[in-house]
Motif scaffolding. Structure first.
Motif, PDB file in Angstrom:
ATOM      1  N   ARG A 121       0.837  -1.210   0.000  1.00  0.00           N
ATOM      2  CA  ARG A 121       0.000   0.000   0.000  1.00  0.00           C
ATOM      3  C   ARG A 121       0.865   1.251   0.000  1.00  0.00           C
ATOM      4  NH1 ARG A 121      -3.002  -3.129   3.794  1.00  0.00           N
ATOM      5  NH2 ARG A 121      -2.038  -1.948   5.508  1.00  0.00           N
ATOM      6  N   ALA A 122       1.958   1.202   0.809  1.00  0.00           N
ATOM      7  CA  ALA A 122       2.848   2.367   0.850  1.00  0.00           C
ATOM      8  C   ALA A 122       3.505   2.598  -0.515  1.00  0.00           C
ATOM      9  CB  ALA A 122       3.920   2.166   1.930  1.00  0.00           C
ATOM     10  N   TYR A 123       3.865   1.513  -1.188  1.00  0.00           N
ATOM     11  CA  TYR A 123       4.502   1.645  -2.499  1.00  0.00           C
ATOM     12  C   TYR A 123       3.517   2.222  -3.522  1.00  0.00           C
ATOM     13  CZ  TYR A 123       6.312   0.322  -7.056  1.00  0.00           C
ATOM     14  OH  TYR A 123       6.720   0.353  -8.371  1.00  0.00           O
ATOM     15  N   GLU A 124       2.287   1.732  -3.529  1.00  0.00           N
ATOM     16  CA  GLU A 124       1.295   2.251  -4.465  1.00  0.00           C
ATOM     17  C   GLU A 124       1.045   3.747  -4.216  1.00  0.00           C
ATOM     18  OE1 GLU A 124      -0.023   0.891  -7.037  1.00  0.00           O
ATOM     19  OE2 GLU A 124       1.001  -1.042  -6.740  1.00  0.00           O
ATOM     20  N   TYR A 125       1.011   4.123  -2.935  1.00  0.00           N
ATOM     21  CA  TYR A 125       0.809   5.543  -2.602  1.00  0.00           C
ATOM     22  C   TYR A 125       1.993   6.372  -3.102  1.00  0.00           C
ATOM     23  CZ  TYR A 125       0.174   9.728   0.224  1.00  0.00           C
ATOM     24  OH  TYR A 125       0.042  11.026   0.650  1.00  0.00           O
ATOM     25  N   ALA A 126       3.234   5.857  -2.849  1.00  0.00           N
ATOM     26  CA  ALA A 126       4.413   6.600  -3.296  1.00  0.00           C
ATOM     27  C   ALA A 126       4.472   6.666  -4.820  1.00  0.00           C
ATOM     28  CB  ALA A 126       5.678   5.934  -2.742  1.00  0.00           C
ATOM     29  N   LYS A 127       4.059   5.600  -5.484  1.00  0.00           N
ATOM     30  CA  LYS A 127       4.075   5.569  -6.946  1.00  0.00           C
ATOM     31  C   LYS A 127       3.099   6.601  -7.517  1.00  0.00           C
ATOM     32  CE  LYS A 127       3.329   2.400 -10.815  1.00  0.00           C
ATOM     33  NZ  LYS A 127       2.231   3.153 -11.412  1.00  0.00           N
ATOM     34  N   ASP A 128       1.901   6.649  -6.921  1.00  0.00           N
ATOM     35  CA  ASP A 128       0.924   7.629  -7.398  1.00  0.00           C
ATOM     36  C   ASP A 128       1.445   9.047  -7.189  1.00  0.00           C
ATOM     37  OD1 ASP A 128      -0.723   5.548  -8.088  1.00  0.00           O
ATOM     38  OD2 ASP A 128      -1.920   5.627  -6.242  1.00  0.00           O
ATOM     39  N   ARG A 129       2.054   9.325  -6.056  1.00  0.00           N
ATOM     40  CA  ARG A 129       2.600  10.664  -5.803  1.00  0.00           C
ATOM     41  C   ARG A 129       3.746  10.979  -6.755  1.00  0.00           C
ATOM     42  NH1 ARG A 129       1.705  13.393  -1.158  1.00  0.00           N
ATOM     43  NH2 ARG A 129       3.904  14.013  -1.045  1.00  0.00           N
ATOM     44  N   TYR A 130       4.576   9.953  -7.019  1.00  0.00           N
ATOM     45  CA  TYR A 130       5.706  10.191  -7.920  1.00  0.00           C
ATOM     46  C   TYR A 130       5.230  10.471  -9.343  1.00  0.00           C
ATOM     47  CZ  TYR A 130      10.029   9.418 -10.505  1.00  0.00           C
ATOM     48  OH  TYR A 130      11.102   9.576 -11.343  1.00  0.00           O
ATOM     49  N   ASP A 131       4.174   9.765  -9.756  1.00  0.00           N
ATOM     50  CA  ASP A 131       3.673   9.947 -11.121  1.00  0.00           C
ATOM     51  C   ASP A 131       3.131  11.360 -11.343  1.00  0.00           C
ATOM     52  OD1 ASP A 131       4.364   7.377 -11.760  1.00  0.00           O
ATOM     53  OD2 ASP A 131       2.342   6.538 -11.427  1.00  0.00           O
ATOM     54  N   VAL A 132       2.629  11.986 -10.295  1.00  0.00           N
ATOM     55  CA  VAL A 132       2.093  13.349 -10.458  1.00  0.00           C
ATOM     56  C   VAL A 132       3.087  14.399  -9.991  1.00  0.00           C
ATOM     57  CG1 VAL A 132      -0.283  12.574 -10.289  1.00  0.00           C
ATOM     58  CG2 VAL A 132       0.930  13.248  -8.212  1.00  0.00           C
ATOM     59  N   GLY A 133       4.320  13.964  -9.647  1.00  0.00           N
ATOM     60  CA  GLY A 133       5.368  14.893  -9.286  1.00  0.00           C
ATOM     61  C   GLY A 133       5.308  15.415  -7.876  1.00  0.00           C
ATOM     62  N   LEU A 134       4.585  14.737  -6.977  1.00  0.00           N
ATOM     63  CA  LEU A 134       4.493  15.200  -5.589  1.00  0.00           C
ATOM     64  C   LEU A 134       5.598  14.656  -4.704  1.00  0.00           C
ATOM     65  CD1 LEU A 134       0.632  14.975  -5.023  1.00  0.00           C
ATOM     66  CD2 LEU A 134       2.032  16.988  -5.589  1.00  0.00           C
ATOM     67  N   THR A 135       6.418  13.724  -5.219  1.00  0.00           N
ATOM     68  CA  THR A 135       7.564  13.218  -4.461  1.00  0.00           C
ATOM     69  C   THR A 135       8.707  13.002  -5.428  1.00  0.00           C
ATOM     70  OG1 THR A 135       8.300  11.507  -2.911  1.00  0.00           O
ATOM     71  CG2 THR A 135       6.951  10.780  -4.746  1.00  0.00           C
ATOM     72  N   ASN A 136       9.931  12.936  -4.877  1.00  0.00           N
ATOM     73  CA  ASN A 136      11.089  12.784  -5.748  1.00  0.00           C
ATOM     74  C   ASN A 136      11.441  11.308  -5.942  1.00  0.00           C
ATOM     75  OD1 ASN A 136      12.506  11.952  -3.409  1.00  0.00           O
ATOM     76  ND2 ASN A 136      13.024  14.078  -2.934  1.00  0.00           N
ATOM     77  N   ALA A 137      12.417  11.079  -6.833  1.00  0.00           N
ATOM     78  CA  ALA A 137      12.803   9.710  -7.177  1.00  0.00           C
ATOM     79  C   ALA A 137      13.451   8.986  -6.007  1.00  0.00           C
ATOM     80  CB  ALA A 137      13.754   9.726  -8.374  1.00  0.00           C
ATOM     81  N   PHE A 138      14.157   9.726  -5.158  1.00  0.00           N
ATOM     82  CA  PHE A 138      14.822   9.070  -4.029  1.00  0.00           C
ATOM     83  C   PHE A 138      13.799   8.478  -3.065  1.00  0.00           C
ATOM     84  CE2 PHE A 138      16.455   9.252   0.306  1.00  0.00           C
ATOM     85  CZ  PHE A 138      17.572   8.429   0.189  1.00  0.00           C
ATOM     86  N   ASP A 139      12.793   9.263  -2.707  1.00  0.00           N
ATOM     87  CA  ASP A 139      11.760   8.757  -1.800  1.00  0.00           C
ATOM     88  C   ASP A 139      10.998   7.591  -2.432  1.00  0.00           C
ATOM     89  OD1 ASP A 139      12.461  10.635   0.071  1.00  0.00           O
ATOM     90  OD2 ASP A 139      10.960  12.110  -0.598  1.00  0.00           O
TER      91      ASP A 139
END
Length: 482
Positions: free
Chosen positions: A422-440
């Motif tokens: 679940r945490a990965y899916e959340y991080a992936k969705d945020r990364y896809d829209v540019g709300l988090t960086n590649a490192f996180d």
């Protein structure tokens, strides 16, 4: 036509070779193959065979001994004829034949105790064979599960790397479009490179585990040896629902460790009885039959027909001076051939029989010291039996707690994997829209990969520890669900 035949033969050999190389070993096949070919087990089987021979020896002690003898000699010169007991100068042959029977009537019951000891020793060798089979089967199962564990870990990394490659392509497109900075692409590329390194390490671990399992099975074709790709589900936990006291009681009744210690104690007690038997006298009976024959010429006295009477003067009468004469038969000594062979055998035969008694009086304290040493050995085996029972109780407790702990760890790993997904899916969705960086994002994916690897490790660790507990409960290798 010949070319076609050669081609077909080569194709057939190629197909057969491919099928041989594609054989995948299941866990049960590995265990059964090891039980048939392991050197330690073969040696234990030879020990069982040797104890069977010892048992036959013990049975033979009850039977009488039967020995036959024969001798043949040639004599020349002035010799004594063994048949007539006369001396003559000649060359002749003589022979002797005999049969002797001996039986032990009483020897302190040593024969009976030796037979009982042989039966105990055979049972001990069978227990040692059973323990060797259990140990080898458990070792093979552990090696097999290690291969599975390494393969599953490799699959986890490869699956994550596929996701990384997809993410890498998506990141390239976003960087080219100016949506994401170049640093995000570099971070994803570094993650991909790290995963490739771990894939190589995981592949090496799989290869090393496969070679280790092949060596355990005495299979030399390491390159083509592989295990079957099948799903191993977590078995039922019925064994964990049983009270620990019941598991311990069952282990004491079925485990070879305690049975071996018990047999060693019984053997020590039987050795003590054998040592004490040396105090008793020994009574033996014997019976013998013998005969002999000689090839020497025979001599006989025959009355001389021409001069049957010999007249000899033996003195004078003192008063008259007359001669005193005597007459004796005139015998001639005639030499003849030897007496017929068969006739000599039944005319010169004889028998002998009797008993002998041997009473031990003093032997330098050897019997007494032997008894004392065996008493010490009995005490030692009693302590070893007690220690074996304590060790078994401790090992069962430890196996029971290990299995329960492994069950809890596996359940926790399942929960952790779901949370990390679940945490990965959340991080992936945020990364896809540019709300988090590649490192996180990479860190989130790395934590998911670790959770999945831990789940695989905990799963096979749990399976193995359940198998160990089932063995302690008395479930034989052949009956364990693999």
């Amino acid at each position: 036509m010949r070319i076609k035949i050669v081609f077909l033969c080569c194709a057939l050999l190629g197909v057969l070779g491919t099928q041989a190389q594609e054989k995948k070993w299941t866990l049960r096949e590995c265990v059964e193959y090891a039980l048939e070919n392991n050197i330690t087990i073969k040696q234990s089987e030879l020990d069982v065979e040797a104890t069977s021979i010892d048992r036959l020896d013990a049975i033979g002690n009850f039977l009488p001994s039967l020995n036959a003898s024969a001798s043949n000699f040639w004599n020349s010169g002035l010799v004594t004829d063994p048949i007539t007991n006369t001396n003559s100068t000649q060359t002749f042959r003589s022979s002797n034949y005999g049969v002797n029977v001996g039986i032990t009537i009483f020897n302190g019951l040593r024969n009976i105790k030796t037979f009982q000891r042989a039966k105990l020793n055979k049972l001990l060798s069978q227990y040692n064979l059973g323990k060797s089979k259990d140990d080898i089967a458990l070792f093979v199962a552990n090696s097999y599960l290690q291969v599975l564990l390494n393969k599953e870990s490799l699959k986890v990394i490869e699956k994550q790397h596929e996701i990384t490659l997809e993410q890498l392509q998506r990141t390239k497109d976003l960087v080219d479009a100016g949506v994401l900075p170049q640093g995000d692409l570099l971070e994803i590329e570094a993650t991909s490179a790290d995963e490739l390194t771990r894939i190589v390490q995981a592949e090496n671990s799989v290869q090393i585990a496969r070679i280790g399992l092949a060596q355990t099975l005495l299979i030399k074709d390491y390159e083509n040896f592989d295990i079957a790709e099948q799903e191993y589900l977590v078995p039922g936990v019925e064994i964990l629902e049983k009270p620990i006291d019941q598991v311990i009681a069952q282990a004491r009744d079925s485990r070879y460790e305690v049975q071996i210690a018990e047999q060693n104690k019984l053997l020590a007690e039987k050795d003590l009885e054998l040592a004490r038997a040396a105090y008793y006298p020994t009574l033996n009976g014997s019976f013998g039959y013998s005969t002999r024959e000689s090839g020497a010429n025979t001599f006989s006295q025959v009355l001389d027909e021409n001069n049957p009477v010999l007249t000899q003067s033996i003195g004078l009468v003192e008063e008259t001076g007359q001669n005193v004469i005597t007459q004796t038969p005139n015998f001639l000594l005639l030499e003849g051939g030897p007496t017929p062979f068969i006739e000599q055998l039944y005319t010169n035969d004889g028998i002998s029989y009797g008993v002998s008694l041997s009473v031990p009086i003093f032997n330098g304290f050897s019997t007494r010291n032997s008894v004392k040493r065996n008493k010490v050995n009995v005490k030692r085996t009693e302590f070893q039996l007690e220690q074996a029972e304590l060790d078994l109780d401790s090992n069962v407790y430890q196996a029971y707690l290990d299995a329960k702990g492994a069950a809890e760890a596996y359940e926790a790993a399942l929960v952790s994997v779901k949370a990390q997904e679940r945490a990965y899916e959340y991080a992936k969705d945020r990364y896809d829209v540019g709300l988090t960086n590649a490192f996180d994002f990479s860190q989130s994916k790395f934590r998911l990969e670790n959770a999945q690897s831990q789940e695989v490790q905990n799963k096979f660790d749990y399976i193995f520890k359940l198998k160990v507990l089932e063995l302690y409960f008395g479930i034989k290798i052949a009956d364990i669900k693999l």
